[in-house]
Design an enzyme around this catalytic site. Structure first.
Site: not given
Ligand code: MG
Ligand code: 16G
Length: 557
Positions: A67, A387
């Protein structure tokens, strides 16, 4: 397990010895660490995915990504048949096999688990694992290890889907298990048709001037870059300018995580972008935030996941209101839609207040998509967002069934009416927003369609409410697992006494709110504080960080 299976496993597992002295843990979203240490773990997760596929008689996904982490890291996570995260029930098994010291103890663990879970290994199963990876250079090698792991379980096919975004893989797993075509083309087809449908249903009189035309997207130099380029060519009425599409270093000074935490322009953006509507994806394109550049500066105003959630909630609420509005409908055909909004403790307090004022049901879960997703699935329509920009909208099958009937009725009785269009808008929304997991590309198209629907600029959207100033800090401690939280991470129950001390500190600050939690992805304890002014939020966060230090013992930095 039969002898042949056993010897295949011994032979292959001995090619992937685990690194010495490391302990792996299937954290908030899978295993994640320095890519050079991951081959044995990935091989073993391949085995796990095959076993899960046999048990569920469904296709399972395995994604190689870290990620928003730096480019030298990598990670692996598993997608369940629904397209959601691996069931939490299997996480202890993932931990155990990742840490098995040699092939024999690995096989013992598999043997025990297979018995416990009643997985039929010897019945010539036919099972399938879909593999995907982001653009990290280490991805190719790790996908090979995963494929070997999966196919080491006899009867299992490993299907390498190549480089794709995390949500694309989740979507493909879900689609395949529903018997729907699961290619990148069909993914884009579904989203683009639904996006078009939403634009076709824009109420008359909404002005569509040039301010909506251009969107500048920071692609984090990750997998989103190539995908946005593909998307661009198929969008005629939205001009996207893609930046950071993969030439620079992944996630370095770019991407949704950077923008959200630093609140400055990502690389390649600057004061000349003042006035433009900008968005930022993370490295594997499952997070999305918007922002605009403040005049003459490198500072930005962040329009975060909470604001995206609020925009979605307002839109859905409006459509439900229109569909159920007329009295005759109320009497005969209305459906008491259970609409829920799911946030974490990181949601800005101003967003929660705003959503509650709208009369919406707001609930909280611990941090991590698996918790939010699980909760959202309990509603007819569950909207969840962190968020940090990860979130989606889940529609229940029951609700979609009702909506379909309602839409058909309205088509025959009042085709083209606002009521019928509202029903159609919800149908389109359920197809545009990725039902498997949060998806930056699909989320972005829905944001764009809703802004057009109301004729809103990013400024108008941002004005819905004003965020309370907040500050996040991290504290390195000797043992972060000594911190145990409850009530969706809003209260610390261990070590004793720390919560009382935090409460005393927080009470000194007007509109003060503060919580601490152990990170699920880094070896730190995180502190979050909110207060009336930025100075006060900073001060509260620092005082509580000192408390964490006192109670847990600092590592020095
Ligand atoms: Mg990600
Ligand atoms: C992972 C989670 C994200 C969460 C973050 C918290 C998924 C797909 N991703 O990135 O939802 O906000 O971890 O990190 O679940 P932390 O535990 O280090 O604060």
């Amino acid at each position: 397990m039969n002898q042949k299976q056993r010897s295949i496993l011994v032979e292959l597992a001995s090619r992937f010895p685990p690194p010495q002295g490391l302990r792996f843990s299937y954290g908030t979203s899978g295993f994640r660490t320095d890519a050079s240490l991951l081959e044995s773990t990935v091989f073993r997760v391949g085995i796990l995915a095959a076993l899960r596929s046999i048990q569920t008689a469904s296709v399972i996904g395995l994604m190689i990504t870290a990620s928003h982490n730096e480019v030298l890291d990598n990670g692996v996570k598993v997608t369940d048949p629904s397209g959601g995260m691996l069931t939490q029930r299997w996480e202890p098994f993932a931990d155990a096999i990742a840490n098995a010291s040699d092939p024999h103890s690995l096989i013992q663990l598999i043997d025990d688990f297979v018995k416990k879970e009643n997985i039929q290994l010897d019945g010539a199963p036919s099972s399938e694992v879909l593999l995907g990876r982001d653009t990290r250079p280490s991805g190719k090698l790790l996908v090979s290890a995963a494929a070997l792991g999966a196919t080491s379980i006899m009867g299992t096919i490993a299907n390498d889907m190549g480089i794709l975004t995390t949500p694309q893989l989740h979507w493909m797993v879900r689609s395949k298990n529903k018997g729907i075509e699961a290619t990148k083309n069909s993914y884009y087809d579904q989203f683009l048709v639904s996006y078009r449908l939403l634009l076709d249903c824009i109420p008359p009189g909404v002005c569509g001037n040039n301010m909506y035309e251009k969107l500048i997207v920071d692609c984090a130099d990750g997998v989103g870059g190539e995908e946005i380029e593909k998307l661009k060519t198929r969008l005629s009425d939205l001009k996207i300018e893609a930046r950071n599409t993969g030439v620079g270093v992944l996630n370095e000074g770019v991407g949704a995580d950077f923008v959200q935490k630093e609140k400055i322009v990502p690389r390649g953006f600057g004061p000349s972008d003042f006035g433009a509507r900008c968005a930022s994806l993370d490295g594997d394109a499952d997070r999305l935030v918007y922002f605009y550049v403040l005049s003459n500066s490198n500072k930005i105003h962040l329009v975060d996941g909470d604001k995206i959630l609020t925009l979605f909630a307002l839109f859905i609420k409006e459509q439900l209101g229109i569909i159920n509005g007329a009295e005759d409908v109320k009497a005969n055909n209305s459906y008491q839609t259970h609409l829920g909004v799911i946030q974490t403790a990181y949601a800005n307090g101003a967003s929660t207040d705003y959503l509650k004022q709208l009369g919406l049901e707001v609930v909280f879960t611990p941090t991590g998509v698996k918790y939010l997703h699980e909760k959202a699935a309990k509603y007819d329509i569950g909207i969840y967002f962190e968020a940090n920009g990860h979130g989606t909208i889940l529609f229940s099958e029951t609700f979609l069934g009702w909506l379909d009937i309602r839409n058909n009725e309205l088509l025959s009785t009042s085709r083209g009416s606002e009521q019928q269009k509202a029903a159609l808008r919800l149908v389109a929304t359920s197809k545009l927003i990725n039902q498997a997991v949060g998806d930056a590309l699909s989320g972005m198209l829905l944001v764009e369609a809703i802004l057009r629907h109301w004729g809103w600029s990013i400024y108008r959207w941002n004005e819905l409410y004003q965020d309370l100033p907040s500050r996040q800090l991290k504290v390195k401690v000797i043992d972060r697992t000594a911190v145990v939280t409850a009530n969706a991470e809003t209260v610390v129950v261990k070590p004793p006494g720390i919560q009382e001390a935090i409460d005393v500190e927080t009470a000194k600050y007007p509109k003060g709110r503060c919580f601490v939690r152990p990170s699920g992805t880094e070896d730190v304890v995180r502190v979050y504080a909110e207060a009336l002014t930025q100075e006060l939020a900073d001060s509260l966060a620092h005082s509580v960080a000192r408390l964490v230090d006192q109670f847990l013992g600092s590592c020095g930095d």
